[in-house]
Design a protein around this motif. Structure first.
Motif, mmCIF file in Angstrom:
data_model
loop_
_atom_site.group_PDB
_atom_site.id
_atom_site.type_symbol
_atom_site.label_atom_id
_atom_site.label_comp_id
_atom_site.label_asym_id
_atom_site.label_seq_id
_atom_site.Cartn_x
_atom_site.Cartn_y
_atom_site.Cartn_z
ATOM 1 N N ARG A 75 0.821 -1.222 0.000
ATOM 2 C CA ARG A 75 0.000 0.000 0.000
ATOM 3 C C ARG A 75 0.846 1.260 0.000
ATOM 4 O O ARG A 75 1.894 1.317 0.646
ATOM 5 N N GLN A 76 0.359 2.254 -0.717
ATOM 6 C CA GLN A 76 0.979 3.576 -0.687
ATOM 7 C C GLN A 76 0.044 4.497 0.080
ATOM 8 O O GLN A 76 -1.120 4.658 -0.293
ATOM 9 N N ILE A 77 0.550 5.087 1.158
ATOM 10 C CA ILE A 77 -0.314 5.835 2.074
ATOM 11 C C ILE A 77 0.135 7.292 2.154
ATOM 12 O O ILE A 77 1.310 7.576 2.402
ATOM 13 N N ASP A 78 -0.815 8.196 1.922
ATOM 14 C CA ASP A 78 -0.559 9.622 2.144
ATOM 15 C C ASP A 78 -0.729 9.852 3.647
ATOM 16 O O ASP A 78 -1.846 9.776 4.174
ATOM 17 N N LEU A 79 0.365 10.087 4.336
ATOM 18 C CA LEU A 79 0.314 10.123 5.806
ATOM 19 C C LEU A 79 -0.527 11.277 6.349
ATOM 20 O O LEU A 79 -0.967 11.244 7.495
ATOM 21 N N ALA A 80 -0.747 12.285 5.527
ATOM 22 C CA ALA A 80 -1.590 13.406 5.971
ATOM 23 C C ALA A 80 -3.070 13.117 5.721
ATOM 24 O O ALA A 80 -3.939 13.838 6.229
ATOM 25 N N HIS A 81 -3.351 12.079 4.946
ATOM 26 C CA HIS A 81 -4.755 11.760 4.623
ATOM 27 C C HIS A 81 -4.944 10.254 4.579
ATOM 28 O O HIS A 81 -5.065 9.668 3.502
ATOM 29 N N TRP A 82 -4.930 9.650 5.725
ATOM 30 C CA TRP A 82 -5.105 8.196 5.776
ATOM 31 C C TRP A 82 -6.526 7.830 5.347
ATOM 32 O O TRP A 82 -7.492 8.448 5.794
ATOM 33 N N LEU A 83 -6.650 6.818 4.506
ATOM 34 C CA LEU A 83 -7.957 6.260 4.194
ATOM 35 C C LEU A 83 -8.274 5.199 5.242
ATOM 36 O O LEU A 83 -7.355 4.614 5.824
ATOM 37 N N LYS A 84 -9.570 4.947 5.420
ATOM 38 C CA LYS A 84 -9.956 3.917 6.409
ATOM 39 C C LYS A 84 -9.299 2.578 6.096
ATOM 40 O O LYS A 84 -8.846 1.865 6.986
ATOM 41 N N LYS A 85 -9.242 2.247 4.800
ATOM 42 C CA LYS A 85 -8.662 0.935 4.445
ATOM 43 C C LYS A 85 -7.152 0.898 4.673
ATOM 44 O O LYS A 85 -6.583 -0.164 4.904
ATOM 45 N N ASP A 86 -6.486 2.076 4.603
ATOM 46 C CA ASP A 86 -5.056 2.123 4.941
ATOM 47 C C ASP A 86 -4.862 1.794 6.420
ATOM 48 O O ASP A 86 -3.978 1.027 6.794
ATOM 49 N N ILE A 87 -5.679 2.434 7.251
ATOM 50 C CA ILE A 87 -5.566 2.218 8.701
ATOM 51 C C ILE A 87 -5.789 0.739 9.012
ATOM 52 O O ILE A 87 -5.024 0.109 9.745
ATOM 53 N N LYS A 88 -6.829 0.185 8.388
ATOM 54 C CA LYS A 88 -7.162 -1.216 8.629
ATOM 55 C C LYS A 88 -5.997 -2.111 8.193
ATOM 56 O O LYS A 88 -5.610 -3.039 8.906
ATOM 57 N N TYR A 89 -5.422 -1.807 7.049
ATOM 58 C CA TYR A 89 -4.329 -2.624 6.516
ATOM 59 C C TYR A 89 -3.115 -2.593 7.452
ATOM 60 O O TYR A 89 -2.554 -3.623 7.814
ATOM 61 N N VAL A 90 -2.726 -1.375 7.837
ATOM 62 C CA VAL A 90 -1.533 -1.239 8.688
ATOM 63 C C VAL A 90 -1.779 -1.873 10.057
ATOM 64 O O VAL A 90 -0.932 -2.605 10.577
#
Ligand SMILES: Nc1ncnc2c1ncn2[C@@H]1O[C@H](COP(=O)(O)OP(=O)(O)OP(=O)(O)O)[C@@H](O)[C@H]1O
Ligand SMILES: [Mg+2]
Length: 247
Positions: free
Chosen positions: A67-82
């Motif tokens: 995943r590529q994550i914009d740390l200033a704008h986390w998506l819900k699915k990014d949070i879930k993944y991490v």
């Protein structure tokens, strides 16, 4: 060692007017053991907390697995993944007080991973054996020593089978005689391939397990390198001062 599992570029974080992380770049390979050191207030805990979104960031990019994550704008699915691929061990032991150590380890497996209780119990027992707590399964945290509680917290983190475990000064709240038992458990799990990012000032431990030691100073990574090189022959003045201080 495999490819980078985590890549961070330009991570910035302020609390009010204070810029705490001033553009941190960090690369961690799959299976790598990275030790983070640095003076109090340099931003070590904030860095870990920004990586799993316990803290928001103002700027930065993180590759975490695929995943590529914009740390200033986390998506819900990014949070879930991490969160589902990492776990964290804190300075305080953070076990639930109203549950036995076995129930503590089972809790995440049942609640977060949806594993059935019977299977969760087997997994939990397996990890509690690994940290040397098989004789204490039914003890409540209040009946365990600090070192035993912290080993329970490590079992809880590992039982979720994360790709990455973040440790934030896991031994600094312990009485000196209990530090070794926790470090020994951490050295044992380090042999098993999980990626570990550990904030600690335990130099001996760093020498034993680290692939790389990273020094933070006032919101930057000021120096990093192999433990044998950086702990013995630091180049940066702040690193030298810090190592002298803790020696
Ligand atoms: N929630 C917060 N609100 C305001 N300031 C904060 C907050 N969390 C951390 N800070 C500030 O950010 C700076 C860095 O804190 P951080 O906890 O990341 O440092 P650290 O390197 O982990 O220090 P230590 O070795 O003492 O744990 C400190 O000056 C701290 O006061
Ligand atoms: Mg800290």
């Amino acid at each position: 060692m495999k490819d980078d599992f985590i890549t961070i570029r330009g991570l910035k974080k302020s609390f009010g007017k204070n810029e705490i992380l001033k553009g941190v770049d960090l690369d961690v390979k799959e299976g790598e053991k990275v030790i983070i050191m640095g003076s109090s207030g340099s931003g070590k805990s904030t860095l870990l907390r920004c990586m799993n979104r316990l803290e928001t960031s103002d700027h930065g990019l993180m590759f975490f697995g695929e995943r590529q994550i914009d740390l200033a704008h986390w998506l819900k699915k990014d949070i879930k993944y991490v969160r589902s691929n990492s776990s964290m061990v804190f300075q305080g032991y953070n076990l639930f007080k109203h549950m036995t150590v076995l129930e503590n380890v089972m809790e995440g497996l049942v609640q977060c991973k949806g594993i059935k209780k019977l299977e969760a119990k087997d997994i939990a027992i397996h990890y509690l054996e690994k940290v040397g707590l098989s004789e204490r399964l039914d003890y409540y945290p209040s009946a365990l020593s600090g070192g035993q509680q912290q080993r329970g917290a490590i079992a809880r983190a590992l039982a979720l089978q994360p790709k990455v475990v973040f440790f934030d000064e896991p031994t600094s709240a312990l009485d000196p005689e209990l530090v070794a038992e926790v470090l020994n458990v951490m050295e044992k799990i380090a042999e098993e391939g999980v990626t570990m990012i550990v904030v600690t000032h335990e130099v001996g431990f760093a020498k034993n397990i680290a692939d790389r030691v990273v020094f933070m100073d006032r919101g930057y990574i000021c120096e990093e390198g192999r433990p044998d090189q950086i702990l013995r022959y630091p180049r940066n003045n702040r690193t030298k001062e810090f190592l002298n201080l803790i020696a």
